[in-house]
Design a protein around this motif. Structure first.
Motif, mmCIF file in Angstrom:
data_model
loop_
_atom_site.group_PDB
_atom_site.id
_atom_site.type_symbol
_atom_site.label_atom_id
_atom_site.label_comp_id
_atom_site.label_asym_id
_atom_site.label_seq_id
_atom_site.Cartn_x
_atom_site.Cartn_y
_atom_site.Cartn_z
ATOM 1 N N GLU A 1 0.849 -1.187 0.000
ATOM 2 C CA GLU A 1 0.000 0.000 0.000
ATOM 3 C C GLU A 1 0.892 1.248 0.000
ATOM 4 O O GLU A 1 1.982 1.245 0.579
ATOM 5 N N PRO A 2 0.447 2.327 -0.647
ATOM 6 C CA PRO A 2 1.310 3.504 -0.820
ATOM 7 C C PRO A 2 1.373 4.415 0.407
ATOM 8 O O PRO A 2 1.260 5.629 0.289
ATOM 9 N N GLN A 3 1.554 3.816 1.591
ATOM 10 C CA GLN A 3 1.758 4.634 2.788
ATOM 11 C C GLN A 3 3.250 4.851 3.001
ATOM 12 O O GLN A 3 4.085 4.044 2.594
ATOM 13 N N ALA A 4 3.588 5.923 3.711
ATOM 14 C CA ALA A 4 4.990 6.274 3.937
ATOM 15 C C ALA A 4 5.745 5.142 4.625
ATOM 16 O O ALA A 4 6.909 4.874 4.308
ATOM 17 N N GLU A 5 5.099 4.448 5.581
ATOM 18 C CA GLU A 5 5.797 3.389 6.307
ATOM 19 C C GLU A 5 6.221 2.256 5.374
ATOM 20 O O GLU A 5 7.218 1.567 5.629
ATOM 21 N N ASN A 6 5.485 2.045 4.303
ATOM 22 C CA ASN A 6 5.855 1.020 3.332
ATOM 23 C C ASN A 6 6.877 1.542 2.326
ATOM 24 O O ASN A 6 7.879 0.891 2.030
ATOM 25 N N LEU A 7 6.614 2.725 1.790
ATOM 26 C CA LEU A 7 7.479 3.260 0.739
ATOM 27 C C LEU A 7 8.842 3.671 1.270
ATOM 28 O O LEU A 7 9.829 3.677 0.520
ATOM 29 N N SER A 8 8.934 3.999 2.554
ATOM 30 C CA SER A 8 10.227 4.401 3.115
ATOM 31 C C SER A 8 11.202 3.236 3.209
ATOM 32 O O SER A 8 12.393 3.441 3.470
ATOM 33 N N LYS A 9 10.731 2.023 2.980
ATOM 34 C CA LYS A 9 11.624 0.862 2.944
ATOM 35 C C LYS A 9 12.404 0.794 1.633
ATOM 36 O O LYS A 9 13.291 -0.048 1.483
ATOM 37 N N ILE A 10 12.046 1.659 0.680
ATOM 38 C CA ILE A 10 12.669 1.656 -0.649
ATOM 39 C C ILE A 10 13.255 3.044 -0.893
ATOM 40 O O ILE A 10 12.508 4.034 -0.949
ATOM 41 N N THR A 11 14.563 3.140 -1.016
ATOM 42 C CA THR A 11 15.198 4.451 -1.174
ATOM 43 C C THR A 11 16.159 4.446 -2.354
ATOM 44 O O THR A 11 16.853 3.456 -2.604
ATOM 45 N N PHE A 12 16.176 5.583 -3.074
ATOM 46 C CA PHE A 12 17.063 5.755 -4.214
ATOM 47 C C PHE A 12 17.866 7.036 -4.022
ATOM 48 O O PHE A 12 17.312 8.078 -3.660
ATOM 49 N N SER A 13 19.152 6.950 -4.261
ATOM 50 C CA SER A 13 19.999 8.132 -4.142
ATOM 51 C C SER A 13 20.997 8.144 -5.292
ATOM 52 O O SER A 13 21.718 7.161 -5.513
ATOM 53 N N ASN A 14 21.009 9.255 -6.039
ATOM 54 C CA ASN A 14 21.937 9.414 -7.156
ATOM 55 C C ASN A 14 21.777 8.287 -8.178
ATOM 56 O O ASN A 14 22.722 7.578 -8.517
ATOM 57 N N VAL A 15 20.548 8.135 -8.656
ATOM 58 C CA VAL A 15 20.227 7.097 -9.634
ATOM 59 C C VAL A 15 19.818 7.761 -10.949
ATOM 60 O O VAL A 15 18.968 8.653 -10.976
ATOM 61 N N LEU A 16 20.437 7.324 -12.032
ATOM 62 C CA LEU A 16 20.073 7.777 -13.373
ATOM 63 C C LEU A 16 19.122 6.760 -13.984
ATOM 64 O O LEU A 16 19.449 5.570 -14.102
ATOM 65 N N ILE A 17 17.932 7.208 -14.372
ATOM 66 C CA ILE A 17 16.924 6.357 -14.999
ATOM 67 C C ILE A 17 16.835 6.787 -16.452
ATOM 68 O O ILE A 17 16.347 7.872 -16.768
ATOM 69 N N ASN A 18 17.309 5.936 -17.338
ATOM 70 C CA ASN A 18 17.394 6.303 -18.752
ATOM 71 C C ASN A 18 16.443 5.468 -19.607
ATOM 72 O O ASN A 18 16.400 4.244 -19.498
ATOM 73 N N ASN A 19 15.713 6.147 -20.474
ATOM 74 C CA ASN A 19 14.921 5.491 -21.504
ATOM 75 C C ASN A 19 14.030 4.372 -20.946
ATOM 76 O O ASN A 19 13.943 3.284 -21.511
ATOM 77 N N CYS A 20 13.380 4.663 -19.809
ATOM 78 C CA CYS A 20 12.437 3.702 -19.228
ATOM 79 C C CYS A 20 11.015 4.173 -19.492
ATOM 80 O O CYS A 20 10.687 5.341 -19.264
ATOM 81 N N LYS A 21 10.180 3.272 -19.956
ATOM 82 C CA LYS A 21 8.779 3.598 -20.208
ATOM 83 C C LYS A 21 8.020 3.514 -18.885
ATOM 84 O O LYS A 21 7.671 2.432 -18.424
ATOM 85 N N GLY A 22 7.800 4.655 -18.270
ATOM 86 C CA GLY A 22 7.268 4.664 -16.919
ATOM 87 C C GLY A 22 8.411 4.576 -15.931
ATOM 88 O O GLY A 22 9.538 4.227 -16.288
ATOM 89 N N SER A 23 8.139 4.897 -14.685
ATOM 90 C CA SER A 23 9.209 4.928 -13.699
ATOM 91 C C SER A 23 8.854 4.149 -12.447
ATOM 92 O O SER A 23 9.383 3.080 -12.198
ATOM 93 N N PHE A 24 7.913 4.697 -11.653
ATOM 94 C CA PHE A 24 7.552 4.099 -10.377
ATOM 95 C C PHE A 24 6.121 3.591 -10.494
ATOM 96 O O PHE A 24 5.184 4.379 -10.547
ATOM 97 N N GLU A 25 5.966 2.281 -10.536
ATOM 98 C CA GLU A 25 4.637 1.742 -10.765
ATOM 99 C C GLU A 25 4.312 0.636 -9.773
ATOM 100 O O GLU A 25 5.196 0.039 -9.166
ATOM 101 N N SER A 26 3.018 0.401 -9.621
ATOM 102 C CA SER A 26 2.512 -0.653 -8.757
ATOM 103 C C SER A 26 1.684 -1.616 -9.586
ATOM 104 O O SER A 26 1.130 -1.247 -10.631
ATOM 105 N N GLU A 27 1.584 -2.865 -9.115
ATOM 106 C CA GLU A 27 0.663 -3.802 -9.758
ATOM 107 C C GLU A 27 -0.775 -3.312 -9.610
ATOM 108 O O GLU A 27 -1.640 -3.703 -10.396
ATOM 109 N N GLN A 28 -1.011 -2.465 -8.611
ATOM 110 C CA GLN A 28 -2.284 -1.746 -8.522
ATOM 111 C C GLN A 28 -2.082 -0.386 -9.193
ATOM 112 O O GLN A 28 -1.626 0.562 -8.561
ATOM 113 N N SER A 29 -2.379 -0.301 -10.457
ATOM 114 C CA SER A 29 -2.030 0.881 -11.255
ATOM 115 C C SER A 29 -2.665 2.164 -10.729
ATOM 116 O O SER A 29 -2.171 3.258 -11.013
#
Length: 423
Positions: A345-373
């Motif tokens: 579920e998209p609550q902070a307590e869940n999403l804070s378990k996943i962190t990105f720092s200094n990441v280059l995302i190139n040529n990706c169709k979409g970025s941050f997605e859930s199986e629950q669109s």
């Protein structure tokens, strides 16, 4: 020994981008991947086997590089150490699904050299080699897993008395694999089971796993079932399923590693670079034990076909109760960059378990997605507000120096035609 080992990567070198001063992608000196890697293993010829490995090895043994070995059936190392000299070639038998199992309490000491790697490969000749020709390598240790009993066994049609793993020793030592290539492994056992290139179950921190290239695995290249482990300088090349798979409470630091995917070397069930979950079924897990936690630094994940995902899906798939920290990395050519399990579920307590720092995302169709669109907008807002990421839309040839060379691809970063090296 007759080998035509192809020259390998000229060097995969990260760079600096304007929004951060940290290097991104696999961070290595120029030419450090030469000699020990091979991106054209089908064209490499090996000597015919002179010795057979089979059954149970329960006394210390050394494999000499003067010989070529045939791995016949499932070979168990039990209460002993198998030492493999640099330059030794071990060929997995196709008919009997040659597989090497290092049981709990046993060790493998396979320390090759940059100029003389150890090679596990198919016993077939040249271009007749295919993914899944033989089994693979399995390491079983005494480090913690989060199953209820703290113990389990790998269900790969193995002897159940010798395939147990798990325990209480996070510092457990299964030995060393360094400057090692594993080619054409991952035999399909039935509709639901396939062996991996390298399976690590309950493996502990004192095990050394570095400079390992797995090519053309028919299932995952690297899979960790629990354990506490450090991985560095790994290459997953053209595997059929996942490049790096983590489960059962694995505590893993992985650095300076790369997954190189080709869309039509992938599986219909969905193939990812990283698949991260904490348990197969919640009812089998002890929720008071550690959930899977992956800390990944300087990682390059690349789909080699521009604008064609084929059977390749997201670069990272993460399930509920799992933790991922991804730093200083490059992800290029996926759809999307990351996919979250439908149970997150998209609550902070869940999403804070996943962190990105200094990441280059190139040529990706979409970025941050859930199986629950329906969550996608919330996810995107969260990660953009809580991460340091940059987006580009470049072809692989625009982003990297030379990805088209079949024998020595060069993944150094190109930015405005300037190269900023780390060495």
């Amino acid at each position: 020994m007759k080998q035509k080992i192809a020259l390998s990567i000229l060097g995969i070198i990260s760079t600096f981008f304007s929004f951060a001063q940290e290097s991104k992608g696999i961070n290595t000196t120029a030419n450090s991947f030469n000699n020990w890697t091979n991106f054209k293993p089908a064209s490499t010829e090996y000597d015919e086997p002179t010795h057979i490995l089979s059954g149970i090895i329960d006394k210390d043994m050394t494999l000499s590089n003067k010989n070529t070995y045939l791995l016949v059936g499932v070979v168990y190392i039990k209460n002993a150490t198998i030492t493999i000299e640099p330059g030794t070639v071990i060929r997995g038998d196709q008919k009997t699904c040659g597989t090497l199992v290092v049981t709990r309490g046993a060790k493998i000491h396979a320390e090759g050299l940059e100029t003389n790697p150890i090679i596990f490969t198919s016993n077939k000749d040249g271009f007749s080699r295919k993914p899944g020709d033989w089994g693979g390598i399995i390491l079983l240790g005494n480090a913690p897993i989060n199953k209820i009993s703290g113990m389990s066994f790998l269900d790969f049609n193995l002897d159940s008395s010798m395939c147990q793993y798990g325990g209480k020793n996070a510092e457990d030592n299964s030995g060393i694999l360094k400057y090692v290539r594993i080619e054409y492994s991952g035999r399909k056992l039935n509709e639901l089971k396939e062996l991996n290139g390298l399976s690590m179950a309950g493996v502990g921190k004192q095990t050394v796993l570095s400079n390992i290239q797995i090519s053309y695995s028919n299932d995952d290249s690297f899979e960790c079932y629990g354990g506490e482990i450090n991985l560095d300088h790994l290459i997953s090349y053209r595997c059929t399923d996942d490049d790096f798979d983590f489960t059962q409470g694995a505590q893993c630091n992985i650095s300076n590693s790369i997954a190189i995917r080709y869309p039509y070397n992938s599986d219909f069930s969905g193939s990812r670079c990283f698949e991260i979950d904490s348990y197969d079924k919640i009812e089998n897990a002890d929720i008071n034990k550690k959930m899977t936690t992956i800390i990944a630094n300087n990682i390059t994940l690349i789909n080699m076909e521009n604008n064609d995902q084929g059977l390749v899906r997201e670069s990272i798939f993460i399930k509920k109760d799992s933790n991922l920290t991804l730093n200083n990395s490059i992800i290029s050519g996926f759809a999307p960059f990351i996919l979250l399990d439908k149970n997150i579920e998209p609550q902070a307590e869940n999403l804070s378990k996943i962190t990105f720092s200094n990441v280059l995302i190139n040529n990706c169709k979409g970025s941050f997605e859930s199986e629950q669109s329906t969550f996608n907008n919330e996810l995107t807002n969260w990660f953009l507000n809580n991460s340091i990421v940059e987006f580009k839309k470049l072809s692989n040839n625009e982003l990297f120096i030379d990805t088209n060379s079949k024998s020595k691809p060069d993944f150094r970063i190109r930015l405005n035609n300037n190269l900023v090296n780390n060495n």
